[in-house]
Each structure stands twice: as C-alpha cells, then as structure tokens.
Scaffold this active site. Structure first.
Site, mmCIF file in Angstrom:
data_model
loop_
_atom_site.group_PDB
_atom_site.id
_atom_site.type_symbol
_atom_site.label_atom_id
_atom_site.label_comp_id
_atom_site.label_asym_id
_atom_site.label_seq_id
_atom_site.Cartn_x
_atom_site.Cartn_y
_atom_site.Cartn_z
ATOM 1 C CB THR A 35 12.695 -0.491 10.498
ATOM 2 O OG1 THR A 35 11.766 -1.265 10.432
ATOM 3 C CG2 THR A 35 12.856 -0.021 11.958
ATOM 4 C CG ASP A 36 9.347 -0.075 5.437
ATOM 5 O OD1 ASP A 36 9.747 1.208 5.968
ATOM 6 O OD2 ASP A 36 8.017 -0.256 5.124
ATOM 7 N N GLY A 121 -8.049 2.197 5.671
ATOM 8 C CA GLY A 121 -7.327 3.381 6.100
ATOM 9 C C GLY A 121 -6.996 3.207 7.734
ATOM 10 N N GLY A 123 -4.730 1.520 9.100
ATOM 11 C CA GLY A 123 -3.291 1.209 9.370
ATOM 12 C C GLY A 123 -3.121 -0.412 9.409
ATOM 13 C CB SER A 126 -7.487 -2.121 3.324
ATOM 14 O OG SER A 126 -7.503 -0.911 3.087
ATOM 15 C CG ASP A 176 1.849 -2.442 4.413
ATOM 16 O OD1 ASP A 176 2.773 -2.622 5.751
ATOM 17 O OD2 ASP A 176 1.187 -1.313 4.214
ATOM 18 C CE1 TYR A 228 6.164 5.888 4.816
ATOM 19 C CE2 TYR A 228 7.092 6.805 2.961
ATOM 20 C CZ TYR A 228 6.853 5.625 3.833
ATOM 21 O OH TYR A 228 7.518 4.789 3.415
HETATM 22 P P1 ADP Z 1 -4.440 0.935 4.619
HETATM 23 O O1 ADP Z 1 -3.686 0.044 3.745
HETATM 24 O O2 ADP Z 1 -3.775 1.357 5.893
HETATM 25 O O3 ADP Z 1 -5.924 0.554 4.885
HETATM 26 P P2 ADP Z 1 -4.425 2.769 2.469
HETATM 27 O O4 ADP Z 1 -4.648 4.258 2.529
HETATM 28 O O5 ADP Z 1 -2.921 2.568 2.529
HETATM 29 O O6 ADP Z 1 -4.787 2.333 4.036
HETATM 30 O O7 ADP Z 1 -5.215 2.319 1.590
HETATM 31 C C1 ADP Z 1 -6.614 2.225 1.681
HETATM 32 C C2 ADP Z 1 -7.148 2.397 0.050
HETATM 33 O O8 ADP Z 1 -7.015 1.122 -0.269
HETATM 34 C C3 ADP Z 1 -8.648 2.932 -0.014
HETATM 35 O O9 ADP Z 1 -8.907 4.216 0.134
HETATM 36 C C4 ADP Z 1 -9.199 2.323 -1.304
HETATM 37 O O10 ADP Z 1 -8.709 3.057 -2.242
HETATM 38 C C5 ADP Z 1 -8.173 1.213 -1.170
HETATM 39 N N1 ADP Z 1 -8.806 -0.229 -0.933
HETATM 40 C C6 ADP Z 1 -8.444 -0.985 0.074
HETATM 41 N N2 ADP Z 1 -9.473 -2.150 0.265
HETATM 42 C C7 ADP Z 1 -10.324 -1.828 -0.941
HETATM 43 C C8 ADP Z 1 -11.567 -2.488 -1.023
HETATM 44 N N3 ADP Z 1 -11.991 -3.641 -0.604
HETATM 45 N N4 ADP Z 1 -12.193 -1.854 -2.030
HETATM 46 C C9 ADP Z 1 -11.883 -0.832 -2.741
HETATM 47 N N5 ADP Z 1 -10.963 -0.012 -2.232
HETATM 48 C C10 ADP Z 1 -9.840 -0.632 -1.306
HETATM 49 MG MG MG Z 2 -1.977 0.857 2.848
#
Ligand code: ADP
Ligand code: MG
Length: 387
Positions: A35-36, A121, A123, A126, A176, A228
C-alpha cells in the site's frame, strides 16, 4: 547482538573507542501490504530485534565500515558514494551520509562497526535497521539533532529510503524506515503514505493475554527481481486508467463497478487488493482501539487471502504457515512484508503460542520445507542511542 559487542568490534577493528553506539529495530507489518507506493496505509511495529552501530566521526571524508555479518573491512570516501557505489552491504551504510548531505545536512566521514540482530533477508527489514542505526549515529555525532523530534526522525527516514533506493539500488516504499525511526513500544505505527502523517495505535498484546508469533519461513525472498516492479507498474497503470493519482483515491464503496472499466482481469485483481487492503488497515485501527482482537484476526486472514489470490505475492511456505497456525487456534495469520518468501505472523492466545509454533514446524517438515524460525515478539522501541 548487543551494543557492547558492536563497541568491541569497533575497538578490535579500528584500535580506538567509538563515540557511542546507536541501534534501530527491524519491523513486522501487522497489515497493509504493497500500500505504501499507492499512497495508502500500513501498520508496522518495531521488533525487539535490533541492529547496532558503533561509530566515530572522521574529518577526512573517509568511510570505513565493518559488520559482524559482513566480510571484512570496506573503505571508501564520501565523494565516491553514489548510485550503485559502493556495492554490497556497505551501500546501506555509506548511502546514509550521502543522502543526508544531499538533503542539505553537514555530514562528514566516519568509522563504523555494525552488529545486527535482525535476520537478514527474512522480510523483517534488516536493511532499514542497518540504515537507521547509522542515521541515528550520524545525526547525534554530527549534532544534527534529528532524533529529537518526529519531524527530524521523518527526515532521517527519508534519507534512509534515498540511500536504499539510489545507492543500494533496491526499490523500497518507506514503511520500513518509518517503522524503525517512528514506532514506539506497546504501539503499532499507523503510517499514512499519502501525507506522511503517523499515529500511534495501542498494541499491547501482553495486557490482553495474547502474543504475536513471527514465522521466518526461510523461503527465498527475492523482491529485487521483476516481481516488485510488475506490481508497482500494475498499480500505477490501474490508477492511470481510473483517472486518479494513486489507488488511495479509489473508494471501497462501488469498487467492483469502478474496477470493471480496467483493461483486464490482472489489473482488476491488483487494484482490488490495494483498495481493500487500505480499508483493512483502517478497520484494524478501529479494532485495536476497541480491543477487538477477534476482528483483527479476521482482518489478518482476509488480508492473506487477498495477497495470495489477487496480488499473487504469496508462496507455499507462507500459505502453509498461515493454515497451520490458524488450525492450531490462532485468531488470524497472514504473510507480512513484500512477499515471495520472508515471514508470516500469527495472532495467538498466549497459552496457544507453543502449539501454534509446533503446528507450523510440523506442517513444514511434512511438506519437506526448510525448518522455519519462529519467535514471539512485542512492539518495541524505535532507533536511539544505547551507549
Ligand atoms: P530485509 O531488509 O528484509 O532483511 P533486504 O534484502 O532488504 O532484506 O536487506 C538485506 C541486506 O541488508 C543484506 O543482504 C545486507 O546487504 C544488508 N544488511 C542488513 N543487515 C546487515 C548487517 N547487520 N550487516 C551487513 N549487512 C547487512
Ligand atoms: Mg529490506
């Protein structure tokens, strides 16, 4: 993943003390998916899982970055940062000062050590936790003061979105980063993506004998490919054909008739998901204000069916998690996040949480899926300073 561990990694890597340690949470969205970018509503909570950034300013414009979840030291300088550079995880870090500078803030280089407790990764965002922890650190060490007000936090969130879209080149709508910076403990954050206003909605499950179970399905989460883009494009086309700027403008009442003018069933289903999902977020806010958790559970299930059948972003692992949790007595369950993998959530009575988890694990084993990670979460604190 604690502030102390990030500080320790900083000392080991750079041989001196960080100025401080900041952190930001991952998030789960309770309801309101895709929705965003349609100017709609969503309702995330901040997770207890956080990413920590220990940071010290530098005055030579260099950026030196290390992560406990990365592979060694990455070095660049602020004037080398831009679209697609640096590559890999460091883009999420280096993109933040770059975006803040573009927004007119005075920022310099830094050394940073990251330690993340948000599963990568899954969802659970991170990526935003990483950006927002760095943004909090850059704001405080640079004296920008952006953590001190809702407005400032929203500016930080916008810079983090810009970092992710432009430097990391990952499409993301903004939920997010807003959740990581603006959510609060015991509350869900109602986010209006049309005017960027926010509202804290009470979400204290403990007080009602309830719990939120998160199921990280471990299924491939590949939002960055064409899926997406197709959904986004379909929504924009549907809005254009309906003569509105975004699908937010389409009323729920008389929806089927309004959608009948669209060119094709695919556009109709995509648009129907968005419009009904926005209405479900509003209904969820009312349910939470009335402590009506049965209703919230129903809305979770309706939302899941809409994502599975109309928006077509679910996968067998997510459907299995929802069915198994519901079969074990959950009030409701749904996939959360962008789809094609990632996590599901289930609203359960506290005494049913273990049974729901066991039912999900068994259903995954029966189907030969990778074992899921299940954990109970509560609505937690936003980004801030730890040490
Ligand atoms: P999500 O946000 O759902 O976890 P994303 O694909 O958007 O998945 O983001 C994941 C990516 O963010 C990882 O592949 C990495 O590149 C980066 N990332 C997230 N947390 C860390 C961390 N603690 N250290 C290094 N890279 C990170
Ligand atoms: Mg992400």
């Amino acid at each position: 993943m604690t502030a102390q561990r990030a500080a320790e990694l900083f000392r080991e890597t750079f041989g001196e003390e960080p100025e401080g340690v900041w952190s930001a949470p991952g998030r789960v969205n309770l309801i309101g998916e895709h929705t965003d970018y349609n100017g709609g509503l969503c309702l995330p909570i901040a997770l207890p899982h956080r990413t920590y950034a220990a940071l010290r300013r530098r005055d030579d414009g260099r950026l030196r970055m290390v992560s406990a979840q990365g592979d060694g030291l990455v070095e660049t300088s602020l004037d080398e940062v831009g679209p697609g550079a640096p590559q890999g995880w460091a883009a999420y870090v280096a993109g933040v000062p770059w975006a803040l500078a573009r927004a007119g803030h005075e920022v310099g280089g830094f050394d940073v050590a990251v330690d993340g407790g948000v599963p990568l990764g899954a969802g659970l965002s991170s990526s935003a936790a990483l950006e927002c922890a760095v943004a909090a650190a850059v704001s405080d060490t640079g004296g920008l003061g952006l953590l001190d007000s809702t407005r400032g936090r929203a500016d930080l969130a916008a810079a983090c979105v810009e970092a992710e879209n432009t430097v990391a080149q990952a499409p993301t709508g903004g939920m997010d980063q807003s959740a990581a910076l603006l959510a609060s403990a015991g509350h869900a954050l109602l986010l209006d993506c049309r005017d960027h206003s926010t509202e804290q909605v009470p979400f204290d499950l403990d007080a009602h004998g309830l719990a939120l179970l998160v199921v990280d399905t471990r299924a491939e989460h590949a939002l960055v490919d064409g899926q997406y883009a197709e959904r986004r494009d379909s929504c924009e086309r549907a809005a254009r054909e309906l003569g509105v700027s975004t699908l937010r403008e389409v009323p729920l009442e008389g929806l089927d008739e309004a959608l009948s003018s669209l060119s094709g069933d695919l556009l109709r289903r995509r648009a129907r998901h968005v419009v009904t999902e926005i209405a479900r977020v509003e209904a969820a806010r009312e349910a939470l204000r009335a402590d009506d958790f049965e209703r919230l559970g129903e809305l979770f299930l309706e939302s899941h069916a809409s994502m599975r059948d109309d928006f077509e972003i679910s996968v067998p692992e997510l459907d299995t998690a929802v069915t198994a949790a519901t079969g074990a007595g959950a009030l409701g369950a749904r996939m959360t996040g962008g789809g094609f993998g990632g996590s599901a959530i289930a609203l359960v009575r506290r005494e049913d949480a273990d049974a729901a988890r066991a039912a999900v694990e068994k259903a995954f084993a029966d189907r030969g899926f990778t074992a899921p990670e299940c954990f109970v979460v509560s609505a937690s604190d936003p980004a801030g300073r730890d040490l």
